[in-house]
Design an enzyme around this catalytic site. Structure first.
Site, PDB file in Angstrom:
ATOM      1  N   SER A  86       0.792  -1.231   0.000  1.00 24.39           N
ATOM      2  CA  SER A  86       0.000   0.000   0.000  1.00 24.39           C
ATOM      3  C   SER A  86       0.826   1.283   0.000  1.00 24.39           C
ATOM      4  O   SER A  86       0.298   2.339  -0.302  1.00 24.39           O
ATOM      5  CB  SER A  86      -0.935  -0.006   1.197  1.00 24.39           C
ATOM      6  OG  SER A  86      -0.190   0.011   2.387  1.00 24.39           O
TER       7      SER A  86
ATOM      8  N   HIS B 203      -5.445  -4.596  -0.458  1.00 25.78           N
ATOM      9  CA  HIS B 203      -5.438  -3.497  -1.435  1.00 25.78           C
ATOM     10  C   HIS B 203      -5.581  -3.979  -2.880  1.00 25.78           C
ATOM     11  O   HIS B 203      -5.642  -3.171  -3.790  1.00 25.78           O
ATOM     12  CB  HIS B 203      -4.160  -2.660  -1.299  1.00 25.78           C
ATOM     13  CG  HIS B 203      -4.205  -1.716  -0.143  1.00 25.78           C
ATOM     14  ND1 HIS B 203      -4.799  -0.481  -0.217  1.00 25.78           N
ATOM     15  CD2 HIS B 203      -3.752  -1.847   1.122  1.00 25.78           C
ATOM     16  CE1 HIS B 203      -4.694   0.123   0.962  1.00 25.78           C
ATOM     17  NE2 HIS B 203      -4.065  -0.681   1.789  1.00 25.78           N
TER      18      HIS B 203
ATOM     19  N   LYS C  25     -12.120  -1.850   2.362  1.00 23.54           N
ATOM     20  CA  LYS C  25     -11.449  -0.972   1.397  1.00 23.54           C
ATOM     21  C   LYS C  25     -12.311  -0.870   0.132  1.00 23.54           C
ATOM     22  O   LYS C  25     -13.322  -0.187   0.166  1.00 23.54           O
ATOM     23  CB  LYS C  25     -10.027  -1.454   1.165  1.00 23.54           C
ATOM     24  CG  LYS C  25      -9.175  -1.128   2.401  1.00 23.54           C
ATOM     25  CD  LYS C  25      -7.764  -1.654   2.389  1.00 23.54           C
ATOM     26  CE  LYS C  25      -7.071  -1.197   3.677  1.00 23.54           C
ATOM     27  NZ  LYS C  25      -6.089  -2.148   4.173  1.00 23.54           N
TER      28      LYS C  25
HETATM   29  C1  LIG Z   1      -5.834  -2.490   5.563  1.00 21.60           C
HETATM   30  C2  LIG Z   1      -5.192  -3.801   5.679  1.00 21.60           C
HETATM   31  C3  LIG Z   1      -5.604  -4.726   6.644  1.00 21.60           C
HETATM   32  C4  LIG Z   1      -6.653  -4.389   7.667  1.00 21.60           C
HETATM   33  O1  LIG Z   1      -7.924  -4.435   7.127  1.00 21.60           O
HETATM   34  P1  LIG Z   1      -9.156  -3.965   8.035  1.00 21.60           P
HETATM   35  O2  LIG Z   1     -10.322  -4.644   7.433  1.00 21.60           O
HETATM   36  O3  LIG Z   1      -9.221  -2.479   7.943  1.00 21.60           O
HETATM   37  O4  LIG Z   1      -8.875  -4.431   9.416  1.00 21.60           O
HETATM   38  C5  LIG Z   1      -5.002  -5.965   6.663  1.00 21.60           C
HETATM   39  N1  LIG Z   1      -4.029  -6.295   5.793  1.00 21.60           N
HETATM   40  C6  LIG Z   1      -3.595  -5.421   4.859  1.00 21.60           C
HETATM   41  C7  LIG Z   1      -2.524  -5.843   3.913  1.00 21.60           C
HETATM   42  C8  LIG Z   1      -4.152  -4.148   4.773  1.00 21.60           C
HETATM   43  O5  LIG Z   1      -3.724  -3.289   3.851  1.00 21.60           O
END
Ligand SMILES: *Cc1c(COP(=O)(O)O)cnc(C)c1O
Length: 397
Positions: free
Chosen positions: A186, A214, A244
């Protein structure tokens, strides 16, 4: 009862963070997290959300969420294994499995929880995990929780992974081996080299675990990084988030039926924490159905991402090695990066600065997250603000 030890710990450490410019002030939004947001009465073009497809504010999702509240109420009422599994949780999991092209899926309260759940349900102190050095914090914590030996490999460095996998295999010290990677990283927007990772995994008998938070909704026409490479049968664990691109909240693990059966009896966040609410389950299911029906939002995301990237590049910005809509503008110096982001804010663009220790020293950047719901006018306006601020601060000429 107030503890002096706690008091002095907090005062000292908070002050230390503030002195080093590392204390993050949070700006609450007075609006939905859409393409334009309001903070303290000020309207800003939003280039900071993970709401890639604009689904967080989609009317179709809002409608099914409201229906679900009317039918099931606002909470699931118990943990999944007692009687907190509603039929819409099951439907969500079936929909995820179809979307991912796997036999089954299990949903959790968040993507973070998936990594707390799945790694330690399978790996223990007799095992070793090969983990990309830039993996997400929740992967790092999930690995620690498992008590397996953690072997970090250099970011996307396949020679380093192969060497360390070979050493681990030949040492005979470990019962099981696993390789874990983000699907899309990310901070830079680069994609994991999954075909090579799978090849190395086959060579040294590694389980393959991909956290595609992502990548899902973004790559592979929406189905994610694993689908993008056509590796659905080679990747054992596909982790995703519903917060996301999907626009709601929650997370999931998709894989073979037996893996999911095991996680349902052995993963602690599933056993000991209540599931997402009925509204969340209904909205997330609807979002995935929309992605399976049409690539319209995904197409628009890429179109907007490419438009913003091209515009920033033409202005003379270093946008790094991104292969996805995530668009960093690499400024370098930490202080300058923070000033840059602050000036963007004053001019009407909300794009967060990301600096050491989140990224290496001297590679401070302002990260832009274009979405499907931005209009060309919004992106043009953002670009003209980038031009103004960049020239003013001497970042571009
Ligand atoms: C954002 C993210 C998470 C966390 O996801 P949430 O649903 O917001 O807890 C986990 N792993 C990765 C790689 C992320 O980018």
């Amino acid at each position: 009862m107030s503890s002096n030890t706690l008091q002095s710990f907090l005062t000292e450490n908070l002050q230390d963070l503030k002195d080093r410019g590392l204390y993050n002030e949070i700006d609450p939004l007075e609006s939905a997290n859409g393409p334009v947001i309001r903070i303290q009465g000020k309207e800003l073009i939003n280039l900071s959300s993970n709401n890639y497809l604009g689904l967080a504010t989609d009317e179709r999702l809002k409608a099914v969420a409201k229906e679900a509240i009317d039918r099931y109420g606002v909470g699931a009422g118990a943990v999944r294994t007692i009687n907190g599994t509603l039929d819409i949780h099951v439907k969500l999991e079936e929909t995820i499995a179809k979307f991912k092209g796997t036999e089954a899926a299990i949903s959790y309260q968040s993507g973070f929880n998936c990594n707390m759940a799945a790694i330690s349900a399978v790996m223990d102190k007799n095992d070793a995990i090969l983990s990309d050095e830039l993996n997400h914090a929740s992967i790092i914590d999930g690995c620690r929780l498992s008590k397996a030996k953690i072997i970090r490999f250099n970011h996307s460095d396949m020679d380093d992974l192969r060497k360390k996998a070979k050493e681990a295999k030949e040492s005979g010290n470990y019962k099981k081996l696993m390789v874990i990677t983000d699907g899309v990283f990310s901070m830079d927007g680069d994609i994991a080299k999954l075909p090579e990772i799978v090849e190395i995994a086959n060579e040294f008998d590694l389980m393959v675990y991909v956290d595609d938070a992502h990548g899902s909704g973004v790559l592979g026409k929406g189905a994610g990084t694993v689908k993008h490479f056509g590796l659905q049968n080679e990747v054992d664990f596909q982790i995703g988030t519903l917060s996301k691109a999907i626009g709601v909240v929650g997370g999931y693990v998709a894989g073979k039926r037996e893996l999911i059966d095991w996680l349902k009896v052995r993963s602690r966040p599933f056993l000991f924490s209540t599931a997402v609410t009925p509204a969340d389950a209904a909205a997330a299911t609807k979002a995935i159905e929309l992605l399976m029906e049409s690539t319209e939002l995904n197409d628009r995301l890429w179109e907007n991402g490419n438009y913003l990237k091209k515009g920033l590049q033409q202005l003379g910005y270093d946008i790094g090695q991104s292969e996805t809509p995530i668009t960093p503008c690499i400024i370098g110096d930490e202080k300058l990066t923070q000033t840059f982001s602050k000036r963007l804010y004053e001019e009407g663009v909300y794009a967060k600065s990301i600096v050491f220790p989140t990224v290496p020293r001297g590679t401070g950047r302002v990260r832009n997250m274009p979405t499907a719901s931005h209009t060309k006018e919004m992106l043009d306006q953002a670009l003209s603000i980038y031009e103004k601020v960049g020239k003013e601060l001497g970042v571009i000429s």
